[in-house]
Every structure is written in structure tokens, then in C-alpha cells.
Design a protein around this motif. Sequence first.
Motif, PDB file in Angstrom:
ATOM      1  N   THR A 171       0.838  -1.205   0.000  1.00  0.00           N
ATOM      2  CA  THR A 171       0.000   0.000   0.000  1.00  0.00           C
ATOM      3  C   THR A 171       0.870   1.250   0.000  1.00  0.00           C
ATOM      4  O   THR A 171       0.594   2.202  -0.729  1.00  0.00           O
ATOM      5  N   VAL A 172       1.936   1.243   0.797  1.00  0.00           N
ATOM      6  CA  VAL A 172       2.845   2.393   0.835  1.00  0.00           C
ATOM      7  C   VAL A 172       3.448   2.624  -0.550  1.00  0.00           C
ATOM      8  O   VAL A 172       3.547   3.758  -1.014  1.00  0.00           O
ATOM      9  N   ASP A 173       3.828   1.541  -1.234  1.00  0.00           N
ATOM     10  CA  ASP A 173       4.331   1.680  -2.606  1.00  0.00           C
ATOM     11  C   ASP A 173       3.297   2.374  -3.490  1.00  0.00           C
ATOM     12  O   ASP A 173       3.631   3.215  -4.319  1.00  0.00           O
ATOM     13  N   ALA A 174       2.046   2.013  -3.297  1.00  0.00           N
ATOM     14  CA  ALA A 174       0.967   2.599  -4.106  1.00  0.00           C
ATOM     15  C   ALA A 174       0.746   4.071  -3.777  1.00  0.00           C
ATOM     16  O   ALA A 174       0.305   4.839  -4.631  1.00  0.00           O
ATOM     17  N   LEU A 175       1.057   4.464  -2.564  1.00  0.00           N
ATOM     18  CA  LEU A 175       0.747   5.823  -2.125  1.00  0.00           C
ATOM     19  C   LEU A 175       1.694   6.883  -2.674  1.00  0.00           C
ATOM     20  O   LEU A 175       1.446   8.071  -2.500  1.00  0.00           O
ATOM     21  N   TRP A 176       2.765   6.482  -3.345  1.00  0.00           N
ATOM     22  CA  TRP A 176       3.670   7.490  -3.900  1.00  0.00           C
ATOM     23  C   TRP A 176       2.936   8.444  -4.826  1.00  0.00           C
ATOM     24  O   TRP A 176       3.275   9.605  -4.910  1.00  0.00           O
ATOM     25  N   GLY A 177       1.921   7.967  -5.510  1.00  0.00           N
ATOM     26  CA  GLY A 177       1.185   8.842  -6.410  1.00  0.00           C
ATOM     27  C   GLY A 177      -0.128   9.343  -5.842  1.00  0.00           C
ATOM     28  O   GLY A 177      -0.904   9.976  -6.537  1.00  0.00           O
ATOM     29  N   ALA A 178      -0.379   9.074  -4.574  1.00  0.00           N
ATOM     30  CA  ALA A 178      -1.675   9.396  -3.974  1.00  0.00           C
ATOM     31  C   ALA A 178      -1.757  10.855  -3.547  1.00  0.00           C
ATOM     32  O   ALA A 178      -0.758  11.516  -3.292  1.00  0.00           O
ATOM     33  N   ASP A 179      -2.976  11.316  -3.432  1.00  0.00           N
ATOM     34  CA  ASP A 179      -3.270  12.628  -2.872  1.00  0.00           C
ATOM     35  C   ASP A 179      -3.542  12.418  -1.389  1.00  0.00           C
ATOM     36  O   ASP A 179      -4.564  11.864  -1.014  1.00  0.00           O
TER      37      ASP A 179
ATOM     38  N   ALA B 142       5.966  12.411   0.417  1.00  0.00           N
ATOM     39  CA  ALA B 142       7.226  11.664   0.564  1.00  0.00           C
ATOM     40  C   ALA B 142       7.659  11.617   2.025  1.00  0.00           C
ATOM     41  O   ALA B 142       8.208  10.606   2.478  1.00  0.00           O
ATOM     42  N   VAL B 143       7.415  12.677   2.774  1.00  0.00           N
ATOM     43  CA  VAL B 143       7.776  12.718   4.196  1.00  0.00           C
ATOM     44  C   VAL B 143       6.873  11.773   4.987  1.00  0.00           C
ATOM     45  O   VAL B 143       7.334  11.051   5.874  1.00  0.00           O
ATOM     46  N   ILE B 144       5.591  11.753   4.651  1.00  0.00           N
ATOM     47  CA  ILE B 144       4.650  10.848   5.319  1.00  0.00           C
ATOM     48  C   ILE B 144       5.044   9.397   5.044  1.00  0.00           C
ATOM     49  O   ILE B 144       5.061   8.559   5.958  1.00  0.00           O
ATOM     50  N   ILE B 145       5.374   9.090   3.804  1.00  0.00           N
ATOM     51  CA  ILE B 145       5.769   7.726   3.449  1.00  0.00           C
ATOM     52  C   ILE B 145       7.052   7.331   4.162  1.00  0.00           C
ATOM     53  O   ILE B 145       7.156   6.242   4.726  1.00  0.00           O
ATOM     54  N   ASP B 146       8.031   8.218   4.172  1.00  0.00           N
ATOM     55  CA  ASP B 146       9.280   7.933   4.885  1.00  0.00           C
ATOM     56  C   ASP B 146       8.998   7.699   6.369  1.00  0.00           C
ATOM     57  O   ASP B 146       9.560   6.788   6.983  1.00  0.00           O
ATOM     58  N   ASP B 147       8.115   8.497   6.938  1.00  0.00           N
ATOM     59  CA  ASP B 147       7.753   8.368   8.342  1.00  0.00           C
ATOM     60  C   ASP B 147       7.215   6.972   8.637  1.00  0.00           C
ATOM     61  O   ASP B 147       7.650   6.310   9.582  1.00  0.00           O
ATOM     62  N   VAL B 148       6.280   6.506   7.832  1.00  0.00           N
ATOM     63  CA  VAL B 148       5.684   5.189   8.107  1.00  0.00           C
ATOM     64  C   VAL B 148       6.702   4.065   7.861  1.00  0.00           C
ATOM     65  O   VAL B 148       6.725   3.079   8.598  1.00  0.00           O
ATOM     66  N   LEU B 149       7.584   4.215   6.894  1.00  0.00           N
ATOM     67  CA  LEU B 149       8.606   3.190   6.647  1.00  0.00           C
ATOM     68  C   LEU B 149       9.615   3.113   7.792  1.00  0.00           C
ATOM     69  O   LEU B 149       9.992   2.017   8.225  1.00  0.00           O
TER      70      LEU B 149
ATOM     71  N   LEU C 248      -4.803  -0.114  -6.016  1.00  0.00           N
ATOM     72  CA  LEU C 248      -4.519   1.257  -5.614  1.00  0.00           C
ATOM     73  C   LEU C 248      -3.266   1.759  -6.325  1.00  0.00           C
ATOM     74  O   LEU C 248      -3.242   2.874  -6.842  1.00  0.00           O
ATOM     75  N   PHE C 249      -2.238   0.907  -6.421  1.00  0.00           N
ATOM     76  CA  PHE C 249      -1.030   1.275  -7.128  1.00  0.00           C
ATOM     77  C   PHE C 249      -1.324   1.573  -8.593  1.00  0.00           C
ATOM     78  O   PHE C 249      -0.879   2.579  -9.140  1.00  0.00           O
ATOM     79  N   ALA C 250      -2.108   0.726  -9.214  1.00  0.00           N
ATOM     80  CA  ALA C 250      -2.466   0.934 -10.628  1.00  0.00           C
ATOM     81  C   ALA C 250      -3.243   2.237 -10.813  1.00  0.00           C
ATOM     82  O   ALA C 250      -3.014   2.975 -11.758  1.00  0.00           O
ATOM     83  N   ALA C 251      -4.134   2.542  -9.891  1.00  0.00           N
ATOM     84  CA  ALA C 251      -4.952   3.747  -9.998  1.00  0.00           C
ATOM     85  C   ALA C 251      -4.118   5.016  -9.809  1.00  0.00           C
ATOM     86  O   ALA C 251      -4.378   6.037 -10.443  1.00  0.00           O
ATOM     87  N   THR C 252      -3.090   4.960  -8.940  1.00  0.00           N
ATOM     88  CA  THR C 252      -2.307   6.156  -8.661  1.00  0.00           C
ATOM     89  C   THR C 252      -1.173   6.359  -9.664  1.00  0.00           C
ATOM     90  O   THR C 252      -0.648   7.453  -9.770  1.00  0.00           O
TER      91      THR C 252
END
Length: 163
Positions: free
Chosen positions: A31-39, A97-104, A157-161
Amino acid sequence: MIAEPWTDGETAYGSGPGDRLRYLTDVMLATVDALWGADFDEDSRLEGWTFGHVVTQLARDADLRADELALMRTGITPVFDPDRRWDPNPGHLRPGAVIIDDVLVSLARFRSELGKIPESTWEENNEVLQIVRGRIHALENHLAALGVHSAEDARKLFAATTG
């Protein structure tokens, strides 16, 4: 409560709490991988919370549980790190990117602390089992708030983003 049944891929992982935690963590990573393109301002399925709120809360949950494991294992309360303590509000306003880094980073901290306790002893240690089950519950509910109920949903989700 938002949680819905999780069935996708579970049998490949096994049936114990460690297996379930690994499965849900893998779904979270997908999911985190998919969120790179998310709003991250997009509304989640949790009323009043955006994707940014939900992911920030997942990071805080992992940090809290990592601290609980460290305290239980060592008897020493981990040093407070203000960079690891973003509240979901205003933490959700940070760049994606900061949010994603935070969760990782939070997930890595949790995995590291949990890895210091042999899985074979979890059933004997109610405190560890409660922490593991709490993390499973948080993952199930927060992933559901993101609309992810399986690894397949994470791929969609990844495909959609990215599409």
C-alpha cells in the motif's frame, strides 16, 4: 468499526499471530508503494480523516508499539525523539514523501524491536502477544480506512495512482 475480513494470501503465511502480522505488514508495504502517487488530502473511509491522517496514525502506532517492546525488553523507556512524534493532525499536512518515509521508518523500528524477541516465546508472554495483536488490529482497521482489504486491493490502488 471499519475492519472487514482479510482472506487474501493468509494461508500462504500460516495461521499464528506472527504469520498474520507478516501478511498485514506486507499488505501495508504494498500500500505504501501505491501511495507514492496518492493525494494525501483525499478523504479516507474514516470520517474526517484524510489518507495523510491515516498513514501518519499508522506510523505513530508502530512507534508506540516499538517503544512498548523496548521498555518491556530492557526496562528502559526509549528516549523521546520529537521527529518521530508527529500527531496525525497536523502530521497529515506534510508532503507525501515525508509521510511515506515516516511510516517506513516507524515500521522498521517496530520490526527491529519485535525481532529481538523470539517468536517462539510470544504465546508465553502475554505482554508481547497484546502488542502484536494490537498492531494487527491497527493494521486491519487503518488499511480498511484506506480502502485496502487485501494485497490485490493494494495492487489496484497502485495501478490507480500510477496509471
